[in-house]
Design an enzyme around this catalytic site. Structure first.
Site, short mmCIF file in Angstrom:
data_model
loop_
_atom_site.label_atom_id
_atom_site.label_comp_id
_atom_site.label_asym_id
_atom_site.label_seq_id
_atom_site.Cartn_x
_atom_site.Cartn_y
_atom_site.Cartn_z
N SER A 82 0.80 -1.24 0.00
CA SER A 82 0.00 0.00 0.00
C SER A 82 0.82 1.28 0.00
O SER A 82 0.25 2.36 -0.17
CB SER A 82 -0.94 0.01 1.21
OG SER A 82 -2.01 -0.84 0.97
N LYS A 85 0.20 3.48 -2.94
CA LYS A 85 -1.09 4.15 -3.22
C LYS A 85 -1.00 5.65 -3.49
O LYS A 85 -1.58 6.13 -4.47
CB LYS A 85 -2.09 3.83 -2.11
CG LYS A 85 -2.57 2.37 -2.16
CD LYS A 85 -3.44 2.01 -0.97
CE LYS A 85 -3.95 0.58 -1.09
NZ LYS A 85 -4.63 0.11 0.13
N TYR A 259 -3.38 3.66 7.91
CA TYR A 259 -4.54 2.82 8.23
C TYR A 259 -5.40 3.47 9.32
O TYR A 259 -5.55 4.69 9.32
CB TYR A 259 -4.07 1.41 8.64
CG TYR A 259 -3.30 0.68 7.55
CD1 TYR A 259 -3.91 0.36 6.35
CD2 TYR A 259 -1.97 0.35 7.71
CE1 TYR A 259 -3.22 -0.31 5.35
CE2 TYR A 259 -1.27 -0.32 6.71
CZ TYR A 259 -1.90 -0.64 5.54
OH TYR A 259 -1.23 -1.29 4.55
#
Ligand code: GLU
Length: 342
Positions: A82, A85, A259
């Site tokens: 991630s 991203k 997150y």
């Protein structure tokens, strides 16, 4: 325009590698301090990630003038996951502009899991580009006439950020692809609402490829330094993204990058950052440095335990919180050896 290779930086960098600097001492101390910290678990949702050695621990810092310090397993490669991203979000911005991208992807943090199957009810947009839905919508915007052209565009862009050619780990890619049913569900939900194009299966493959790009902590620091330097890779002088879009990436990293810990991170550490389940973290101190960290053991929210500790310590020691009313003498760059000319 600083868009050309700057060969003298190579020579400068190799000198810096041997030069002593207070920042090198700090990084070595932090590596020593946390290398025995054993909390957390290695990601295991696919067997390839579970093979990571929990002892791996790399710390790298690269400044906007191309100086670098590294400690530990900074050459050990892992999948970017991630951490990719924000950079793919940037590709969409460059290709289609802010208005179009924001019509497809929001920039709103949510307190739900990164892989939640949720869209904004009012707009049908994914909430932000740091969760899987938003990242898949961003991957949909990777331009190219066919799949190979889109993969090449992706890999070349990451190569410009890293300052070296990068490649995809084919077994991680195959596993992501074989097990990515939830991501496929998210992709098809967005297709249902017209938020992504008909080539969604191809776009999902592109998303699995982007997650499977191999990097090391030094690469992540260079990528961060490229953002810190207004989009120009400080080692190669090559532009990776237009200066005007850098703040877009840093904003979503700051609000959504870590997150479900993102708000707490913004409050406590205050450095725009993005983490991935491979154990990598990129953090950006605008105008100063990129920080790249790697250690595969993750906490319950999916962030690398050691990487978070190192960032927190660096932020406190050098007053790096972006809302700190900082003083010039505490600047992290002043901790590097002086740049010599000639
Ligand atoms: N490949 C992972 C997924 O899409 C990325 C997870 C992550 O690093 O957050 O589930």
């Amino acid at each position: 325009m600083p868009d050309e290779t700057v060969p003298f930086l190579d020579a400068l960098l190799s000198r810096m590698k041997s030069a002593a600097s207070p920042l090198r001492d700090t990084v070595t101390e932090l590596w020593e301090k946390y290398r025995h910290l054993d909390d957390g678990n290695v990601a295991s949702y696919i067997p390839e990630l579970a093979k990571a050695d929990p002892k791996w621990f790399g710390i790298s810092i690269v400044s906007v003038n191309g100086q670098s310090v590294d400690a530990g397993d900074f050459e050990q490669e892992f999948t970017i996951q991630s951490v990719s991203k924000p950079f793919v979000f940037g590709m969409g911005l460059e290709e289609f502009g802010r208005d179009h991208v924001l019509s497809k992807i929001g920039v709103q943090p949510i307190g739900e899991a990164f892989n939640s199957i949720t869209l904004d009810e009012a707009s049908n947009r994914p909430f932000n580009p740091m969760i899987n839905a938003g990242a898949i919508a961003a991957a949909d915007l990777i331009a190219g006439k066919d799949f190979p052209a889109r993969v090449t565009h992706l890999i070349d862009t990451f190569g410009r950020y890293c300052g070296r050619p990068v490649h995809v780990n084919s077994s991680v890619y195959a596993s992501e692809r074989a097990t990515g049913h939830r991501n496929r569900a998210i992709g098809h939900l967005m297709l249902n609402f017209g938020m992504v194009g008909e080539r969604i299966e191809e776009t999902l493959d592109l998303y699995f490829q982007q997650c499977s790009i191999m990097v090391n902590s030094h690469d992540l620091a260079v990528m961060g330094a490229t953002l810190a330097h207004g989009g120009v890779n400080p080692l190669t002088g090559v532009r990776a993204i237009k200066a005007s879009y850098v703040k877009d990436l840093l904003s979503v990293m700051h609000t959504c990058g870590m997150y479900d810990y993102a708000g707490e991170w913004a409050y406590r550490v205050g450095i725009p950052a993005k983490s991935g389940v491979g154990g990598g973290v990129v953090a950006v101190v605008p105008g100063q440095v990129g920080i790249g960290l790697f250690s595969p053991k993750l906490d319950a929210k999916g962030n690398s335990v050691r990487a978070m500790k190192v960032c927190q310590d660096l932020s406190e020691k050098f007053g790096l919180h972006i809302f700190e009313c900082g003083s010039a003498e505490r600047s992290i760059v002043s901790q590097l050896s002086p740049v010599r000319s000639g």
